[in-house]
Design an enzyme around this catalytic site. Structure first.
Site, PDB file in Angstrom:
ATOM      1  N   LYS A   9      41.333 -25.916 -21.701  1.00 20.90           N
ATOM      2  CA  LYS A   9      42.637 -25.848 -22.194  1.00 20.90           C
ATOM      3  C   LYS A   9      43.490 -24.819 -21.316  1.00 20.90           C
ATOM      4  O   LYS A   9      42.662 -23.841 -20.904  1.00 20.90           O
ATOM      5  CB  LYS A   9      42.834 -25.474 -23.479  1.00 20.90           C
ATOM      6  CG  LYS A   9      42.192 -24.082 -24.154  1.00 20.90           C
ATOM      7  CD  LYS A   9      43.260 -23.034 -23.871  1.00 20.90           C
ATOM      8  CE  LYS A   9      42.427 -21.770 -24.523  1.00 20.90           C
ATOM      9  NZ  LYS A   9      42.994 -20.342 -23.878  1.00 20.90           N
ATOM     10  N   ASP A 138      39.834 -21.000 -31.329  1.00 20.42           N
ATOM     11  CA  ASP A 138      40.055 -21.725 -30.443  1.00 20.42           C
ATOM     12  C   ASP A 138      39.471 -23.306 -30.528  1.00 20.42           C
ATOM     13  O   ASP A 138      39.709 -24.343 -29.930  1.00 20.42           O
ATOM     14  CB  ASP A 138      40.069 -21.493 -28.823  1.00 20.42           C
ATOM     15  CG  ASP A 138      41.060 -20.540 -28.480  1.00 20.42           C
ATOM     16  OD1 ASP A 138      41.939 -20.279 -29.590  1.00 20.42           O
ATOM     17  OD2 ASP A 138      40.965 -20.111 -27.326  1.00 20.42           O
TER      18      ASP A 138
END
Ligand code: C5P
Length: 294
Positions: A9, A138
């Protein structure tokens, strides 16, 4: 043999909105999946008792409970009360380590998805995200993927208009940064954040929903740049390099030291990544994407 992609990401926006009494930071982050990914390979055999064996292409990573992919497997199997499997996992690493690209979280998320698929989806995606939040802030985003607004400590997700298939160069040079160390540097600078004025997060969503990729350059933000660039000056060098070689915007990702640049041309992105690699810098030309399905 089962396979699952573990996508990296990037953070289009990352700011701290407060500090909790347990030391964790309330965040406002806009995360985007890119198609740079690790691959999880799994073989699941029947056995008298459950064992997990993990191997990894990156020799410096531990392959026991210290590895988030291992912990993800152990958590899924114990919560699902699976006591009779010999699980052999292999992580083929391509995402650089301690880089702000969510590599460890992506691996853990991919292990959860893979096991859920193998056992006929006993958990919904939302339930998998709740399980993932126990492993790291996350991990829920890495389960969902795409483009999301992430709040709380990172685990409260709202999907937003996606950044369509754009060319991205992700680059990293030198030592990684540990996430707790990066947050400690922010604490040194801003104390309990009571006097800190967060940046405006909404311009980024306007740019995304208007499909105005050029407006992104005025709305991306990462609070960590100010504390990481002084200790990782190569990250600042990479940012300047990307901007002077065709990126429409560039920024550090997560707590660094990786930097990404968004390009309107694949060819330019490819040339820029190759030039950085010639300088001995890790650089990958990739694309923004939904989560990769194997
Ligand atoms: O959740 P994760 O294990 O990725 O976090 C690593 C460390 O980063 C935490 O132990 C904490 O020190 C810091 N952190 C934080 N606030 C967050 C996320 C992480 O302070 N929202």
């Amino acid at each position: 043999m089962l396979y699952e992609a573990a996508n990296a990401k990037i953070n289009l926006f990352l700011d701290v909105t407060g500090r909790r009494s347990d030391g964790y930071h309330e965040l406002h982050s806009c995360m985007q999946t890119v198609d740079l990914c690790d691959t999880i390979r799994a073989e699941i055999l029947p056995a008298k008792e459950t064992t997990i064996r993990l191997t990894c292409s990156a020799g410096q990573l531990p392959v026991d409970e210290r590895n988030l992919a291992y912990r993800a497997a152990a958590l899924f199997l114990s919560e699902q009360k699976i006591t009779d499997c010999d699980l052999r996992l292999h992580v083929e690493k391509r995402i650089p380590l301690s880089a702000g690209l969510g590599g460890g979280s992506a691996d853990a998320a991919a292990v959860l998805r893979l096991l859920n698929r193998y056992y006929d989806s006993p958990l919904t995606e939302q339930q998998l995200c709740l399980m993932g939040a126990k492993l790291g802030a996350d991990v829920p985003f890495c389960i969902t993927g795409g483009t999301c607004r992430c709040e709380g400590v990172g685990e409260v997700l709202t999907p937003v208009s996606c950044l369509p298939d754009y060319s991205v160069v992700v680059a990293k040079d030198g030592d990684g940064v540990s996430t707790p160390q990066a947050f400690a540097l922010l604490d040194e600078k801003y104390g309990d954040f009571s006097g800190y004025e967060p940046a405006d997060p909404f311009a980024i969503y306007a740019a995304l929903s208007g499909g105005d990729v050029r407006a992104l350059s005025n709305s991306i933000f990462n609070v960590f740049e100010d504390v990481i660039f002084p200790i990782r000056p190569r990250a600042n060098y990479i940012k300047d390099f990307l901007l002077s070689h065709g990126a429409i915007c560039a920024q550090m990702s997560g707590s660094g030291p990786s930097v990404f640049g968004i390009f309107l041309s694949d060819a330019r992105a490819g040339v820029c990544a190759a030039e950085l690699r010639r300088q001995g810098i890790f650089a990958a030309a990739c694309r923004t994407t939904e989560r990769t399905k194997e």
